[in-house]
Design a protein around this motif. Structure first.
Motif, PDB file in Angstrom:
ATOM      1  N   SER A  48       2.109   6.017  -3.816  1.00 27.84           N
ATOM      2  CA  SER A  48       1.667   4.907  -2.930  1.00 27.84           C
ATOM      3  C   SER A  48       0.053   4.857  -3.574  1.00 27.84           C
ATOM      4  O   SER A  48       0.319   4.585  -4.716  1.00 27.84           O
ATOM      5  CB  SER A  48       1.753   6.238  -2.131  1.00 27.84           C
ATOM      6  N   ASN A  49       0.222   4.155  -2.626  1.00 30.30           N
ATOM      7  CA  ASN A  49      -1.042   3.287  -2.947  1.00 30.30           C
ATOM      8  C   ASN A  49      -1.098   2.144  -3.969  1.00 30.30           C
ATOM      9  O   ASN A  49      -2.277   1.229  -4.599  1.00 30.30           O
ATOM     10  CB  ASN A  49      -2.608   4.254  -2.802  1.00 30.30           C
ATOM     11  N   LEU A  50      -0.068   1.277  -4.134  1.00 30.30           N
ATOM     12  CA  LEU A  50       0.487   0.127  -5.132  1.00 30.30           C
ATOM     13  C   LEU A  50      -0.225  -1.070  -4.939  1.00 30.30           C
ATOM     14  O   LEU A  50      -0.172  -1.515  -3.480  1.00 30.30           O
ATOM     15  CB  LEU A  50       1.895   0.041  -5.013  1.00 30.30           C
ATOM     16  N   ASN A  51      -1.240  -1.302  -5.059  1.00 32.71           N
ATOM     17  CA  ASN A  51      -2.474  -2.598  -4.997  1.00 32.71           C
ATOM     18  C   ASN A  51      -1.962  -3.892  -5.607  1.00 32.71           C
ATOM     19  O   ASN A  51      -0.836  -4.430  -5.801  1.00 32.71           O
ATOM     20  CB  ASN A  51      -2.949  -2.174  -4.806  1.00 32.71           C
TER      21      ASN A  51
ATOM     22  N   ARG B 242      11.898 -15.033   1.703  1.00 34.93           N
ATOM     23  CA  ARG B 242      12.477 -13.953   2.502  1.00 34.93           C
ATOM     24  C   ARG B 242      12.428 -12.499   1.883  1.00 34.93           C
ATOM     25  O   ARG B 242      13.096 -12.521   0.688  1.00 34.93           O
ATOM     26  CB  ARG B 242      14.094 -14.638   3.322  1.00 34.93           C
ATOM     27  N   GLU B 243      12.348 -11.642   2.110  1.00 36.39           N
ATOM     28  CA  GLU B 243      12.467 -10.125   1.433  1.00 36.39           C
ATOM     29  C   GLU B 243      14.327 -10.204   0.676  1.00 36.39           C
ATOM     30  O   GLU B 243      15.147  -9.870   1.021  1.00 36.39           O
ATOM     31  CB  GLU B 243      12.562  -8.923   2.516  1.00 36.39           C
ATOM     32  N   GLN B 244      14.274  -9.818  -0.921  1.00 38.56           N
ATOM     33  CA  GLN B 244      15.732  -9.543  -1.020  1.00 38.56           C
ATOM     34  C   GLN B 244      16.001  -8.051  -1.262  1.00 38.56           C
ATOM     35  O   GLN B 244      16.974  -7.241  -1.964  1.00 38.56           O
ATOM     36  CB  GLN B 244      16.132 -10.703  -1.715  1.00 38.56           C
ATOM     37  N   GLY B 245      15.192  -7.092  -0.993  1.00 37.55           N
ATOM     38  CA  GLY B 245      14.795  -5.540  -1.352  1.00 37.55           C
ATOM     39  C   GLY B 245      14.396  -4.605  -1.946  1.00 37.55           C
ATOM     40  O   GLY B 245      12.578  -5.702  -1.347  1.00 37.55           O
ATOM     41  N   SER B 246      14.094  -3.501  -1.983  1.00 39.17           N
ATOM     42  CA  SER B 246      12.724  -3.306  -2.372  1.00 39.17           C
ATOM     43  C   SER B 246      13.258  -1.661  -3.559  1.00 39.17           C
ATOM     44  O   SER B 246      14.086  -1.304  -3.646  1.00 39.17           O
ATOM     45  CB  SER B 246      12.461  -2.517  -0.943  1.00 39.17           C
ATOM     46  N   LEU B 247      12.013  -0.749  -3.831  1.00 38.78           N
ATOM     47  CA  LEU B 247      11.904   0.099  -4.791  1.00 38.78           C
ATOM     48  C   LEU B 247      11.395   0.307  -4.277  1.00 38.78           C
ATOM     49  O   LEU B 247      10.172   0.615  -4.654  1.00 38.78           O
ATOM     50  CB  LEU B 247      12.376  -0.931  -6.577  1.00 38.78           C
ATOM     51  N   GLU B 248      11.472   1.908  -4.740  1.00 40.48           N
ATOM     52  CA  GLU B 248      10.913   2.625  -4.682  1.00 40.48           C
ATOM     53  C   GLU B 248       9.915   3.167  -6.168  1.00 40.48           C
ATOM     54  O   GLU B 248      10.960   3.340  -7.213  1.00 40.48           O
ATOM     55  CB  GLU B 248      11.071   4.220  -4.000  1.00 40.48           C
ATOM     56  N   VAL B 249       8.919   3.115  -6.023  1.00 42.51           N
ATOM     57  CA  VAL B 249       7.813   3.282  -7.842  1.00 42.51           C
ATOM     58  C   VAL B 249       7.632   4.820  -7.857  1.00 42.51           C
ATOM     59  O   VAL B 249       6.840   5.705  -6.821  1.00 42.51           O
ATOM     60  CB  VAL B 249       6.937   2.903  -7.397  1.00 42.51           C
ATOM     61  N   PHE B 250       8.414   5.875  -8.638  1.00 45.29           N
ATOM     62  CA  PHE B 250       7.744   7.082  -9.181  1.00 45.29           C
ATOM     63  C   PHE B 250       7.590   7.281 -10.037  1.00 45.29           C
ATOM     64  O   PHE B 250       7.660   6.641 -11.516  1.00 45.29           O
ATOM     65  CB  PHE B 250       9.575   7.906  -8.792  1.00 45.29           C
ATOM     66  N   ASP B 251       6.379   8.854 -10.573  1.00 41.68           N
ATOM     67  CA  ASP B 251       6.207   9.004 -11.702  1.00 41.68           C
ATOM     68  C   ASP B 251       6.643  10.565 -11.412  1.00 41.68           C
ATOM     69  O   ASP B 251       7.362  10.911 -10.802  1.00 41.68           O
ATOM     70  CB  ASP B 251       4.572   8.738 -12.118  1.00 41.68           C
ATOM     71  N   ASP B 252       6.233  11.571 -12.231  1.00 41.18           N
ATOM     72  CA  ASP B 252       6.948  12.810 -13.405  1.00 41.18           C
ATOM     73  C   ASP B 252       5.834  13.645 -11.528  1.00 41.18           C
ATOM     74  O   ASP B 252       6.523  14.797 -11.550  1.00 41.18           O
ATOM     75  CB  ASP B 252       6.386  14.067 -13.824  1.00 41.18           C
ATOM     76  N   HIS B 253       5.169  13.099 -10.982  1.00 45.55           N
ATOM     77  CA  HIS B 253       5.215  14.213  -9.896  1.00 45.55           C
ATOM     78  C   HIS B 253       5.981  13.658  -8.053  1.00 45.55           C
ATOM     79  O   HIS B 253       5.828  14.714  -7.275  1.00 45.55           O
ATOM     80  CB  HIS B 253       3.594  13.870  -9.037  1.00 45.55           C
TER      81      HIS B 253
ATOM     82  N   GLY C  73       0.343  -1.007   0.276  1.00 43.54           N
ATOM     83  CA  GLY C  73      -0.189   0.016   0.135  1.00 43.54           C
ATOM     84  C   GLY C  73       0.866   0.944   0.101  1.00 43.54           C
ATOM     85  O   GLY C  73       0.317   2.341  -0.400  1.00 43.54           O
ATOM     86  N   SER C  74       2.058   1.080   0.004  1.00 43.81           N
ATOM     87  CA  SER C  74       2.527   2.467   0.394  1.00 43.81           C
ATOM     88  C   SER C  74       3.315   2.506  -1.574  1.00 43.81           C
ATOM     89  O   SER C  74       2.575   2.184  -2.197  1.00 43.81           O
ATOM     90  CB  SER C  74       4.213   1.843   0.830  1.00 43.81           C
ATOM     91  N   ALA C  75       4.519   3.149  -1.676  1.00 37.61           N
ATOM     92  CA  ALA C  75       5.141   3.734  -2.852  1.00 37.61           C
ATOM     93  C   ALA C  75       6.208   2.073  -3.361  1.00 37.61           C
ATOM     94  O   ALA C  75       7.120   2.969  -4.990  1.00 37.61           O
ATOM     95  CB  ALA C  75       5.330   4.806  -2.876  1.00 37.61           C
ATOM     96  N   PHE C  76       6.271   1.629  -2.335  1.00 37.16           N
ATOM     97  CA  PHE C  76       7.530   0.139  -2.685  1.00 37.16           C
ATOM     98  C   PHE C  76       6.953  -1.068  -2.939  1.00 37.16           C
ATOM     99  O   PHE C  76       5.899  -1.313  -2.713  1.00 37.16           O
ATOM    100  CB  PHE C  76       8.634   0.466  -1.189  1.00 37.16           C
ATOM    101  N   LEU C  77       7.661  -1.245  -3.927  1.00 35.24           N
ATOM    102  CA  LEU C  77       8.061  -2.516  -3.983  1.00 35.24           C
ATOM    103  C   LEU C  77       8.479  -4.478  -3.781  1.00 35.24           C
ATOM    104  O   LEU C  77       9.889  -2.809  -3.753  1.00 35.24           O
ATOM    105  CB  LEU C  77       8.380  -2.956  -6.018  1.00 35.24           C
ATOM    106  N   TYR C  78       9.003  -4.455  -3.468  1.00 35.87           N
ATOM    107  CA  TYR C  78       9.113  -5.620  -2.496  1.00 35.87           C
ATOM    108  C   TYR C  78       9.704  -6.856  -3.017  1.00 35.87           C
ATOM    109  O   TYR C  78       8.460  -7.368  -3.235  1.00 35.87           O
ATOM    110  CB  TYR C  78       8.590  -5.739  -0.484  1.00 35.87           C
ATOM    111  N   PHE C  79      11.157  -7.355  -2.836  1.00 35.79           N
ATOM    112  CA  PHE C  79      11.494  -9.104  -3.802  1.00 35.79           C
ATOM    113  C   PHE C  79      11.545  -9.708  -2.997  1.00 35.79           C
ATOM    114  O   PHE C  79      12.443  -9.120  -1.841  1.00 35.79           O
ATOM    115  CB  PHE C  79      12.449  -8.033  -4.828  1.00 35.79           C
ATOM    116  N   MET C  80      11.099 -10.517  -3.152  1.00 41.90           N
ATOM    117  CA  MET C  80      10.735 -11.978  -1.949  1.00 41.90           C
ATOM    118  C   MET C  80      11.387 -13.377  -2.597  1.00 41.90           C
ATOM    119  O   MET C  80      11.479 -13.466  -4.265  1.00 41.90           O
ATOM    120  CB  MET C  80       9.423 -11.887  -1.284  1.00 41.90           C
ATOM    121  N   ASP C  81      12.195 -14.111  -2.253  1.00 40.53           N
ATOM    122  CA  ASP C  81      13.230 -14.755  -2.442  1.00 40.53           C
ATOM    123  C   ASP C  81      12.002 -16.132  -2.432  1.00 40.53           C
ATOM    124  O   ASP C  81      10.970 -16.191  -1.659  1.00 40.53           O
ATOM    125  CB  ASP C  81      13.864 -15.715  -1.970  1.00 40.53           C
ATOM    126  N   PRO C  82      11.448 -16.631  -3.800  1.00 46.38           N
ATOM    127  CA  PRO C  82      10.073 -17.772  -3.927  1.00 46.38           C
ATOM    128  C   PRO C  82      10.456 -19.141  -3.137  1.00 46.38           C
ATOM    129  O   PRO C  82       9.276 -19.652  -3.217  1.00 46.38           O
ATOM    130  CB  PRO C  82      10.799 -17.784  -5.621  1.00 46.38           C
TER     131      PRO C  82
END
Length: 347
Positions: free
Chosen positions: A262-265, A247-258, A234-243
């Motif tokens: 957030s509210n990624l679903n 376990r979480e392997q990292g994260s990445l914040e999502v941006f547009d021109d503004h 629900g934040s602006a982040f994508l979280y990468f997980m080992d299948p």
């Protein structure tokens, strides 16, 4: 409903602190605090200096050294060398046996995303009691996860009739969230319970329970890129997980021109891009994200697609699935009576 008041408040506080340039005889005069700059753009960092003999000035970005100067000339800041998002700039000046410091900040953003239009190819029935959280299509069958305590489920659905072919209910205390197909398995999240489940795709038999790396982190959407599981909270982040280990392997914040988006679903991975529903009651929008950079490269405005009765909350658009053979998408929403097959194209 989903609330992240504390996280929003904290982010707002941090942003406000970062936006304040120190006022006084030594301060940044350019760029103005909070200025948005396209990645790759260059800007001059200029300061107002005290009327004293300058020894040196040290410029830093997010605490890392940018440059050291012994004169008052402006220096060039190349945004291409830095990540997207808020960057904190500081300058420490040494003069007449004294030292002082000034702060400002900028926001580095990507160019505007490409706008996409949609064409409705088919309309199918959808269970009005299906609070859709996850949707995926494979070999003629729709796989759907639904939410709400007491009616959360994982199900196989006949596309043309909307009839449930097979279903497994979650325990009453669980709130089901997004799901994704991972080979011969299905991975399903829960909202605030801190656990996820793995099911046999053929018979929906539960195979495994796993815990989130951060038990306080909510589960919203999930997809699989063939190598990693990709999750939202629900934040602006994508979280990468080992299948395998989850376990979480990292994260990445999502941006547009503004700025941060957030509210990624709910998520769908298609041809190297991530299609994500945005959770808003007042608009139906899907964004196309580059999972390597976090940049929103496309936006689809679906406002007006669904003409069914909707409440102010609880009937948001959610659920996006891809048919690789037709290159079309299936989209629906929470408790919607219809599911739509749409074709997307750039405007």
């Amino acid at each position: 409903m989903k609330y992240q008041a504390f996280a929003v408040l904290l982010s707002a506080c941090l942003f406000l602190v970062g936006c304040k340039s120190q006022k006084g005889k030594f301060e940044f005069v350019a760029p103005e605090a909070g200025t948005s700059l396209l990645k790759g753009e260059k800007v001059q960092l200029a300061l107002r200096f005290p009327d004293e003999t300058l020894d040196s000035v040290v410029y830093s970005v997010d605490g890392d050294l940018l440059a050291r100067k012994t004169d008052t000339a402006a220096i060039e800041f190349d945004t291409d060398k830095f990540n997207y998002g808020n960057r904190s700039l500081s300058a420490k000046i040494y003069y007449a046996g004294k030292e002082d410091i000034a702060y400002t900040n900028i926001l580095i953003v990507p160019p505007p995303a490409t706008a996409y239009q949609f064409e409705v190819i088919n309309t199918f029935p959808h269970d009005s009691n299906a609070f859709t959280q996850g949707l995926q299509y494979e070999n003629g069958v729709l796989y759907e996860s639904t939410g709400m305590q007491g009616r959360s489920s994982l199900r196989k659905v006949d596309l043309k009739t909307g009839n449930v072919i097979q279903k497994v209910d979650l325990e009453d205390e669980l709130f089901g969230e997004g799901m994704t197909i991972m080979g011969d398995k299905i991975v399903l999240l829960t909202w605030m319970n801190g656990v996820g489940f793995v099911y046999d795709k053929s018979n929906l038999r539960k195979l495994q329970t796993f815990n989130y790396a951060n038990p306080q982190q909510e589960g919203w959407g999930i997809t699989y890129d063939g190598t990693r599981l990709i999750k939202t909270d629900g934040s602006a982040f994508l979280y990468f997980m080992d299948p395998v280990t989850f376990r979480e392997q990292g994260s990445l914040e999502v941006f547009d021109d503004h700025g941060p988006v957030s509210n990624l679903n709910e998520l769908e991975y298609v041809d190297g891009k991530i299609y994500a529903n945005l959770y808003y009651a007042d608009r139906d929008e899907v964004v196309i994200i580059n999972p390597e950079t976090g940049v929103v490269e496309g936006k689809i405005n679906f406002v007006g697609l669904y003409d069914g009765k909707r409440q102010s909350t609880g009937n948001e658009m959610n659920g996006i699935a891809y048919n690789a053979s037709t290159k079309n998408f299936y989209v629906t929403g929470k408790d919607w009576t219809k599911l739509f097959e749409v074709r997307l194209s750039p405007r």
